[in-house]
Design an enzyme around this catalytic site. Structure first.
Site, PDB file in Angstrom:
ATOM      1  N   CYS A   1       0.839  -1.212   0.000  1.00 11.00           N
ATOM      2  CA  CYS A   1       0.000   0.000   0.000  1.00 11.00           C
ATOM      3  C   CYS A   1       0.871   1.259   0.000  1.00 11.00           C
ATOM      4  O   CYS A   1       1.535   1.563   0.995  1.00 11.00           O
ATOM      5  CB  CYS A   1      -0.914  -0.034   1.221  1.00 11.00           C
ATOM      6  SG  CYS A   1      -1.837   1.487   1.504  1.00 11.00           S
TER       7      CYS A   1
ATOM      8  N   CYS B   1       0.094   3.877   2.619  1.00 11.19           N
ATOM      9  CA  CYS B   1       0.556   3.378   3.926  1.00 11.19           C
ATOM     10  C   CYS B   1       2.032   3.709   4.130  1.00 11.19           C
ATOM     11  O   CYS B   1       2.442   4.152   5.212  1.00 11.19           O
ATOM     12  CB  CYS B   1       0.353   1.867   4.021  1.00 11.19           C
ATOM     13  SG  CYS B   1      -1.370   1.321   3.903  1.00 11.19           S
TER      14      CYS B   1
END
Length: 249
Positions: free
Chosen positions: A173, A176
Site C-alpha cells: 500500500c 501506507c
C-alpha cells in the site's frame, strides 16, 4: 364523424412528445451505463453477473492473485512495466471491471484508463477486502498463508493501553508507506502517553474481516479498548494528531 384540423394537429403533437420522451429515456439509460463508476461489492457482483462478456481485471501482484481472486479475473500487475501495454489489449469501448486489495491501486489504474480513452470502467470500492468482508465468492490458488497476527494478539494490545492509535496497513500500500515517517515521529512524541501501533492486514486477514476493514490505510483510535473513531485513506501528520487529541476529550 369528421376530425377537425386542430384535433389532427393535437394528435400529431402528442405523438411527437411521446417519441421525444422515449428518446430521452434511451439516452439517460445509455449514459448511466457509461463513464467511470465506483460501486459497492454487492453492486459490482450484480454487474458482473449481468454483463455478457465482462473484462475483469485484478491489478494486484501475481502473488496476491494466486492467493485469492475473483472468478474469471485477469491479472495485470499495476506496478509492472508492461501494465500500460496490457491495458492496450482491452476493448476501450466495452465494460471493464477493475479491483485491487483495498482500492488504492485500482483508483490509480482507473485514472490511467481515463487518459487512454476507456469509456466504461467500474471500480470495486474497497477492493477485494470489501468483497471478502461481504462473504462473496473467490477463487483460491495453491498459495494459502495463515494469519500470524490473531484476534487474541489485538485484544492483548487493546488491554495494554488506555490510549491507542492503530494503523492498519499492508506492505504493497503506497499511501501506507507515505504515512510511515509521520507515524514514527508521533510514536516517539507521544511515548508514555498514547501508544501508536501498526497491524499488517495481510498477516491478520481474519482480524481485518472481523473489524470490517474495507480500505487501506485505516487508522483507528481506542480509549480503554473501545474504538472512538476510524478513518480510511492517507492521513497527514496534522490529521493524525487530530485523531490522537480526540482520545483526551
Amino acid at each position: 364523424m369528421k376530425i377537425s384540423p386542430f384535433q389532427k394537429d393535437k394528435s400529431g403533437r402528442l405523438w411527437f412528445v411521446f417519441q421525444l420522451l422515449i428518446l430521452c429515456f434511451i439516452t439517460l439509460t445509455s449514459s448511466a451505463q457509461t463513464g467511470i463508476n465506483v460501486v459497492s461489492a454487492e453492486e459490482f457482483q450484480l454487474q458482473l453477473n449481468t454483463s455478457s462478456k465482462p473484462q475483469l481485471i485484478d491489478v494486484r501482484t501475481p502473488d496476491e492473485f494466486k492467493t485469492s481472486h475473483l472468478k474469471n479475473a485477469v491479472n495485470y500487475n499495476f506496478n509492472a512495466e508492461q501494465f500500460k501495454d496490457q491495458l492496450a489489449k482491452l476493448d476501450k469501448n466495452a465494460p471493464v471491471y477493475i479491483y485491487c486489495k483495498g482500492g488504492g491501486r485500482s483508483a490509480a489504474a482507473v485514472k490511467q484508463m481515463e487518459k487512454l480513452g476507456f469509456t466504461q470502467v467500474t471500480e470495486l470500492k474497497g477492493g477485494i477486502m470489501s468483497w471478502e468482508q461481504n462473504d462473496l465468492p473467490v477463487e483460491t490458488g495453491n498459495v494459502k498463508k495463515g494469519d500470524t497476527y490473531l484476534a487474541a494478539d489485538f485484544n492483548e494490545l487493546l488491554a495494554a493501553h488506555q490510549y491507542l492509535l492503530v494503523d492498519f496497513y499492508a506492505e504493497w500500500c503506497l499511501p501506507c508507506k507515505k504515512m510511515e515517517p509521520a507515524l514514527a515521529k508521533l510514536k516517539t512524541q507521544y511515548q508514555g502517553d498514547v501508544a501508536i501501533e501498526r497491524v499488517d492486514v495481510d498477516k491478520a486477514k481474519d482480524l481485518a474481516k472481523t473489524l470490517k476493514i474495507e480500505g487501506l490505510p485505516a487508522v483507528a483510535v481506542y480509549r480503554d479498548g473501545v474504538e472512538i473513531k476510524r478513518v480510511t485513506g492517507y492521513q497527514s501528520e496534522k490529521e493524525l494528531v487530530g485523531l490522537i487529541e480526540l482520545l483526551k476529550k
